[in-house]
Scaffold this motif. Sequence first.
Motif, PDB file in Angstrom:
ATOM      1  N   LEU A  29      25.935  52.473 123.945  1.00  0.00           N
ATOM      2  CA  LEU A  29      24.698  51.708 124.074  1.00  0.00           C
ATOM      3  C   LEU A  29      24.429  50.830 122.858  1.00  0.00           C
ATOM      4  N   ALA A  30      25.198  51.038 121.775  1.00  0.00           N
ATOM      5  CA  ALA A  30      25.032  50.187 120.592  1.00  0.00           C
ATOM      6  C   ALA A  30      25.779  48.862 120.751  1.00  0.00           C
ATOM      7  N   ASN A  31      26.616  48.744 121.806  1.00  0.00           N
ATOM      8  CA  ASN A  31      27.320  47.472 122.033  1.00  0.00           C
ATOM      9  C   ASN A  31      26.337  46.377 122.432  1.00  0.00           C
ATOM     10  N   LEU A  32      26.756  45.150 122.230  1.00  0.00           N
ATOM     11  CA  LEU A  32      25.913  44.025 122.641  1.00  0.00           C
ATOM     12  C   LEU A  32      25.766  44.021 124.162  1.00  0.00           C
ATOM     13  N   VAL A  33      24.595  43.610 124.618  1.00  0.00           N
ATOM     14  CA  VAL A  33      24.309  43.666 126.049  1.00  0.00           C
ATOM     15  C   VAL A  33      25.235  42.731 126.835  1.00  0.00           C
ATOM     16  N   GLY A  34      25.716  41.672 126.155  1.00  0.00           N
ATOM     17  CA  GLY A  34      26.613  40.715 126.809  1.00  0.00           C
ATOM     18  C   GLY A  34      27.961  41.308 127.190  1.00  0.00           C
ATOM     19  N   THR A  35      28.295  42.480 126.645  1.00  0.00           N
ATOM     20  CA  THR A  35      29.581  43.088 127.005  1.00  0.00           C
ATOM     21  C   THR A  35      29.510  43.795 128.356  1.00  0.00           C
ATOM     22  N   LEU A  36      28.313  43.917 128.905  1.00  0.00           N
ATOM     23  CA  LEU A  36      28.194  44.592 130.204  1.00  0.00           C
ATOM     24  C   LEU A  36      28.539  43.647 131.341  1.00  0.00           C
ATOM     25  N   SER A  37      28.974  44.223 132.447  1.00  0.00           N
ATOM     26  CA  SER A  37      29.192  43.409 133.638  1.00  0.00           C
ATOM     27  C   SER A  37      27.833  42.954 134.164  1.00  0.00           C
ATOM     28  N   GLY A  38      27.854  41.921 134.990  1.00  0.00           N
ATOM     29  CA  GLY A  38      26.623  41.303 135.472  1.00  0.00           C
ATOM     30  C   GLY A  38      25.628  42.298 136.084  1.00  0.00           C
ATOM     31  N   GLY A  39      26.112  43.144 136.932  1.00  0.00           N
ATOM     32  CA  GLY A  39      25.225  44.080 137.614  1.00  0.00           C
ATOM     33  C   GLY A  39      24.638  45.093 136.642  1.00  0.00           C
ATOM     34  N   ASN A  40      25.436  45.493 135.686  1.00  0.00           N
ATOM     35  CA  ASN A  40      24.932  46.442 134.702  1.00  0.00           C
ATOM     36  C   ASN A  40      23.888  45.794 133.803  1.00  0.00           C
ATOM     37  N   GLN A  41      23.996  44.488 133.590  1.00  0.00           N
ATOM     38  CA  GLN A  41      22.952  43.773 132.845  1.00  0.00           C
ATOM     39  C   GLN A  41      21.627  43.836 133.610  1.00  0.00           C
ATOM     40  N   GLN A  42      21.712  43.698 134.923  1.00  0.00           N
ATOM     41  CA  GLN A  42      20.501  43.773 135.746  1.00  0.00           C
ATOM     42  C   GLN A  42      19.865  45.158 135.634  1.00  0.00           C
ATOM     43  N   LYS A  43      20.705  46.185 135.600  1.00  0.00           N
ATOM     44  CA  LYS A  43      20.170  47.540 135.467  1.00  0.00           C
ATOM     45  C   LYS A  43      19.480  47.719 134.116  1.00  0.00           C
TER      46      LYS A  43
END
Length: 507
Positions: free
Chosen positions: A398-412
């Motif tokens: 969870l300390a990673n930058l939010v941009g490293t998440l896939s699109g759907g996980n960003q929505q979550k």
Amino acid sequence: MSTPILEMRDISKDFDGVHALSHVNFSVAEGEIHALVGENGAGKSTLMKILSGVYPHGSYGGGIHYRGQEARFADTRAAQDSGIAIIHQELNLVSGMTVAENIFLGREPNRFGWVDWRRMRAEARALLDRLGLDFPPETPVSSLSVGQCQMTEIAKALSQKVDLLILDEPTSALTDPEIERLFELLFQLRSQGVTSIYISHKLEEVFRLADTITVLRDGRAVGTWARDETDPRRVVAAMVGRDISDLFPWQTRSAGDPALEVEGLTVTDPSAHRPILDNISFALRAGEILGVAGLMGAGRTELAGSLFGVPPGKLVGKVRVNGAPVEIRHPLDAIRRGIALLTEDRKQSGLLFNLSIAKNITLAALDRVASGPMLNPASERALAADYAGRLTVKSANLANLVGTLSGGNQQKVLLARWLATEPRILILDEPTRGIDVGAKVEIYRLMIELARAGLAILMISSELPEVLGMSDRILVMREGRIAGELSREAASEEEVMHLATGVAKAA
Ligand SMILES: Nc1ncnc2c1ncn2[C@@H]1O[C@H](COP(=O)(O)OP(=O)(O)OP(=O)(O)O)[C@@H](O)[C@H]1O
Ligand SMILES: [Mg+2]
């Protein structure tokens, strides 16, 4: 099947310990439209970034064979020079520049060493015409809608010679007419021999467009089928690894007292020919899921903004929260009153890409993790972990930058942020846009759970099955007004469309 134009063989890619792709084989026939589908985080975008040189040769395992030869793209330019163009999931336009400048960025037509502006505008105009876009090439991209930006990206991709066009979820921000235009264009390109790879979570689109469908799951290719040899149900089962029988886990609930009452809400902008919102009145009860349907431009997003303290014009009308009159002039007023808004566009008004996943989750609930003016990092981490867990955000850390998440996980993550404020009224604007079926069902379940716990939910959605499947009651908007209200029992696609368009039902 005709000869493959592309074979990606045994492709593997790790991101610090996470296997984004493991030994993927992916073959595309020349001249076809090949859909690539899979749940959020399945590895679709990563595979396409490898193909288009974003992740250069040497940064992944396996090999790419393109037009019968091994391709070792060092960068995106090398892939472009081979005729491979990609339209990324996230918009990449430079906001300080015009449409024409963006289209030709780095490849401006020149005359005796000077940029030939006149030719650039003329060529941009021709491209926009081809896509049926009527805004001028001189328009600054900052004044375009998200859909128009997306169409500009497509114009940019087509501004050079393309043999293989990759579209990574191109329609999530487009209006229906824009989608139709895009589909026509893709069919037209196919008839000219252009090959397309099309990523989408919308299976209706996939089954309309694609000749062939490949499914990725957890970084592995689980199958490739000719469109006519499979069906949506089997594709979904391959994507999630199980049969989803119950897409909408709706169940009867008893609604409580009115949580939100709106009376005569009107929003005007002197430059518009009609009110943006015109005399809107409705009540939303605790424990209720009230759906808001309507065509693009009906005023649904404007309604959400107005209730959240960001009206798109001058606002009059009354709003009561739990029976008490309130004035909401700013999002902070709204948050203080227990109102949360999940916006429809995560890039423009939601996520902070220079912050970690954890910070993005706790951002609106800092009072829960602070003692006095000091943030308590441990409770911040705990709060983030709690909500990330409830929403099954897929991330290594969870300390990673939010941009490293896939699109759907960003929505979550955005949804987690708002739930962390413990709202009593939750406004969701297109809550499952860009989200795969598996995650959709999770979000629906969560909505039901929240409603059962007494949360009042206003759900704006352009997906009719979702509105019909999840709402207790439906408001249909048209041209800034409430055109009608339907009970769950009375609602059908036909009734909703009738109210949304004003066009009489077929006899
Ligand atoms: N730059 C990165 N750094 C770390 N992890 C990454 C990075 N890019 C992707 N990942 C991880 O790799 C996996 C695959 O992500 P990818 O973006 O390819 O998924 P996707 O299939 O495109 O999902 P979606 O449908 O949500 O867009 C995910 O677990 C994601 O978190
Ligand atoms: Mg993706």
